[in-house]
Design a protein around this motif. Structure first.
Motif, short mmCIF file in Angstrom:
data_model
loop_
_atom_site.label_atom_id
_atom_site.label_comp_id
_atom_site.label_asym_id
_atom_site.label_seq_id
_atom_site.Cartn_x
_atom_site.Cartn_y
_atom_site.Cartn_z
N GLU A 4 -29.39 -3.66 47.59
CA GLU A 4 -30.68 -2.80 47.70
C GLU A 4 -30.63 -1.77 48.87
O GLU A 4 -31.40 -0.93 48.72
CB GLU A 4 -31.67 -3.90 48.08
N ARG A 111 -31.64 -5.60 42.36
CA ARG A 111 -31.83 -6.51 42.63
C ARG A 111 -31.47 -7.50 41.16
O ARG A 111 -30.99 -8.81 41.13
CB ARG A 111 -33.39 -7.12 42.90
N SER A 115 -28.35 -10.18 40.77
CA SER A 115 -28.74 -11.28 41.14
C SER A 115 -27.84 -12.61 40.65
O SER A 115 -27.07 -12.43 39.61
CB SER A 115 -30.23 -11.68 40.43
#
Length: 118
Positions: A4, A111, A115
């Motif tokens: 991020e 994200r 993940s």
């Protein structure tokens, strides 16, 4: 989290390239502003989003993007004052809102891609 932060750094040069209301002296400087925004987001974003949570509930989360736009404006101000005068500029708050949306979209994509939920 690192993905991020990288997305935030990459978003600023992309915005400079594609948005006419966001300008930088050169792309290296845009990357430096991206790093500045990543640091500002790391330090201030969570506390500000926490403090404005009631407004976020009333606006279905859209106020969070306004907070992010304010952070973009803060970063543009810091860059103008301390890094390079007139080296980075956001023409108006609406352009800052566009940058905030771009940053949030790229952060969301990162994200999703990184993940670790199985």
């Amino acid at each position: 989290m690192i993905a991020e932060l990288l997305a935030t750094v990459v978003a600023i040069p992309l915005c400079v390239y594609f948005m006419e209301g966001v300008t930088a002296a050169n792309m290296e400087y845009a990357v430096m502003v991206g790093v500045c925004l990543a640091v500002v987001n790391l330090i201030l974003r969570a506390p500000l989003h926490f403090l404005t949570k009631p407004l976020g509930c009333l606006t279905l989360g859209l106020f969070g993007t306004v907070v992010d736009a304010v952070l973009v404006e803060l970063c543009a101000y810091l860059a103008d004052q301390y890094l390079m005068p007139r080296g980075f500029a956001v023409a108006s708050f609406l352009w800052a809102l566009g940058v905030a949306l771009c940053v949030n979209v790229l952060r969301g994509i990162m994200r999703l891609l990184f993940s670790h939920k199985h």
